[in-house]
Enzyme design. Sequence first.
Site, PDB file in Angstrom:
ATOM      1  CD  GLU A 159      32.754  -0.331  32.119  1.00 55.41           C
ATOM      2  OE1 GLU A 159      32.976  -1.058  31.160  1.00 55.41           O
ATOM      3  OE2 GLU A 159      33.557   0.527  32.526  1.00 55.41           O
TER       4      GLU A 159
ATOM      5  CB  CYS B 240      34.484  -0.682  42.525  1.00 54.67           C
ATOM      6  SG  CYS B 240      34.729   0.983  41.900  1.00 54.67           S
TER       7      CYS B 240
ATOM      8  CB  CYS C  98      31.719  11.479  35.547  1.00 48.00           C
ATOM      9  SG  CYS C  98      32.183  12.436  37.021  1.00 48.00           S
TER      10      CYS C  98
ATOM     11  CB  CYS D  67      39.053  14.535  36.475  1.00 49.79           C
ATOM     12  SG  CYS D  67      38.104  15.118  37.903  1.00 49.79           S
TER      13      CYS D  67
ATOM     14  CB  CYS E 180      39.031  10.360  35.205  1.00 47.65           C
ATOM     15  SG  CYS E 180      37.708   9.188  35.552  1.00 47.65           S
TER      16      CYS E 180
ATOM     17  CB  SER F 166      35.489   8.108  46.188  1.00 50.73           C
ATOM     18  OG  SER F 166      36.625   8.809  45.723  1.00 50.73           O
TER      19      SER F 166
ATOM     20  CG  HIS G 166      43.825  13.481  41.997  1.00 50.91           C
ATOM     21  ND1 HIS G 166      44.217  12.218  42.353  1.00 50.91           N
ATOM     22  CD2 HIS G 166      42.497  13.405  41.730  1.00 50.91           C
ATOM     23  CE1 HIS G 166      43.179  11.406  42.272  1.00 50.91           C
ATOM     24  NE2 HIS G 166      42.112  12.100  41.922  1.00 50.91           N
TER      25      HIS G 166
ATOM     26  CB  CYS H  87      41.287   4.191  39.856  1.00 58.59           C
ATOM     27  SG  CYS H  87      41.347   3.250  41.348  1.00 58.59           S
TER      28      CYS H  87
HETATM   29  N1  SAH Z   1      34.072  11.025  41.216  1.00 62.35           N
HETATM   30  C1  SAH Z   1      34.539  10.363  42.405  1.00 62.35           C
HETATM   31  C2  SAH Z   1      34.396   8.880  42.299  1.00 62.35           C
HETATM   32  C3  SAH Z   1      35.336   8.205  41.317  1.00 62.35           C
HETATM   33  S1  SAH Z   1      36.477   7.354  42.280  1.00 62.35           S
HETATM   34  C4  SAH Z   1      35.943  10.796  42.702  1.00 62.35           C
HETATM   35  O1  SAH Z   1      36.577  11.381  41.828  1.00 62.35           O
HETATM   36  O2  SAH Z   1      36.402  10.616  43.823  1.00 62.35           O
HETATM   37  C5  SAH Z   1      37.720   6.995  41.229  1.00 62.35           C
HETATM   38  C6  SAH Z   1      39.072   7.346  41.831  1.00 62.35           C
HETATM   39  O3  SAH Z   1      40.053   7.052  40.845  1.00 62.35           O
HETATM   40  C7  SAH Z   1      39.189   8.836  42.108  1.00 62.35           C
HETATM   41  O4  SAH Z   1      40.040   9.069  43.180  1.00 62.35           O
HETATM   42  C8  SAH Z   1      39.788   9.319  40.815  1.00 62.35           C
HETATM   43  O5  SAH Z   1      40.379  10.576  40.928  1.00 62.35           O
HETATM   44  C9  SAH Z   1      40.782   8.219  40.527  1.00 62.35           C
HETATM   45  N2  SAH Z   1      41.161   8.157  39.123  1.00 62.35           N
HETATM   46  C10 SAH Z   1      40.500   8.656  38.052  1.00 62.35           C
HETATM   47  N3  SAH Z   1      41.195   8.420  36.924  1.00 62.35           N
HETATM   48  C11 SAH Z   1      42.295   7.748  37.284  1.00 62.35           C
HETATM   49  C12 SAH Z   1      43.380   7.208  36.551  1.00 62.35           C
HETATM   50  N4  SAH Z   1      43.453   7.315  35.231  1.00 62.35           N
HETATM   51  N5  SAH Z   1      44.339   6.561  37.247  1.00 62.35           N
HETATM   52  C13 SAH Z   1      44.256   6.435  38.584  1.00 62.35           C
HETATM   53  N6  SAH Z   1      43.256   6.913  39.324  1.00 62.35           N
HETATM   54  C14 SAH Z   1      42.286   7.573  38.685  1.00 62.35           C
END
Ligand code: SAH
Length: 392
Positions: A102, A115, A122, A126, A129, A211, A236, A353
């Site tokens: 996406e 974006c 992935c 995490c 996410c 990122s 985080h 995100c």
């Molecule tokens: N893998 C990379 C790129 C993804 S960026 C990274 O983690 O940086 C997506 C951003 O959104 C990251 O900062 C991630 O930690 C954050 N993110 C992931 N899940 C989220 C959620 N449920 N709510 C808010 N931010 C989130």
Amino acid sequence: MERGKRGRPFPPRHLADLDLAERRAAVAELGEPAFRANQLSRHYFARLSCDPGEMTDLPVRSRERLAAALMPELLTAERNVSCDAGTTRKTLWRAFDGAYVESVLMRYPDRVTVCVSAQAGCGMACPFCATGQAGLTRNLSTAEIVEQVVAAGRCLASGTLPGGPGRVSNVVFMGMGEPLANYRCVVSSVRRITDPVPGGLGISRRSVTVSTVGLVPAIERLAAEDLGVTLAVSLHAPDDGLRDMLVPVNTRWNVAEVLGAAWAYARATGRRVSIEYALIRDVNDHEWRAEMLGTLLAGRLAHVNLIPLNPTPGSRWTASKPAVMERFVRRLEAHGLPVTVRDTRGREIDGACGQLAASSSSAAPGKVPAAPGKVPATPGMVPVAPGQVTVR
Ligand code: SAH
């Protein structure tokens, strides 16, 4: 068809996989004069076109042949969903092998950001996410990444997005996947995005953000590339105990190591590093953690980007209360840090995100194409052991 290490076929070769010299060689191999590489590149990178009918500066026979050989369709739009009165638009793409990714286009008064995804799925796991819950399907090719930006550019040029015709000004690698786990293709896609026409799209390097969860050797390598892009680090948590759970790769490279690499990146590039922090109610939003974070970042070339947690399916976790967020911001500001709370666009369309899961079933009920590979997993909140991290 060419195959990768695990017997998986590679995406077809595309103009955008190649730099200008490689494009000239590819065109010559097809029995055409090398200067046609520049002509083709202008069609793709300046006019955003891959329609041979529009390539009137090339002989008819050459157009068809060159376009077929170097501009195969890599991504097919399966579905578009919009919100924010049409100014936020998420596209679900199907790749040649049925993998889904996406991308999200966001128009603001002063800029247009796309974006993009760097991987289908992935491997970083995490637990908050949605993308991390389904695991990794595969890396995207350079051209599959560039195509997401080109498609956004076409959408803007056509004037179909509210606000009239425009251009993409910013690219953020914050879609699906861990960009630095697909290092080679991400770096060459950044070159295609930022190189001037006809080499690439000519988008300003300062307007590109990569990122990462914090793959330290890859951050160090990126610092040496002289790409000039902004680095965002998904922190985080300021303490290893909690970060081991929220960002499982922390057990490999801890907070101190990740921040050490971030400051080295800032020194090497002169660019402020963006520290991403999703605020999760009663999990990481305590005032003492804000204090600890402030102490870690004080005096550094950093900017803190707080993201109220976006809900993901099956998750018990939710965003912090506004008053708690407010306190968190003030604590950080007391350390002299620039802090912003991200305006999370696209929540209603699962485009914010951490919400990108790219399941065809959720996108198109009743019309599920046979997708080899991943079945979308039911997300749970159980922390998973770190996925296999490959940094190439
Ligand atoms: N893998 C990379 C790129 C993804 S960026 C990274 O983690 O940086 C997506 C951003 O959104 C990251 O900062 C991630 O930690 C954050 N993110 C992931 N899940 C989220 C959620 N449920 N709510 C808010 N931010 C989130």
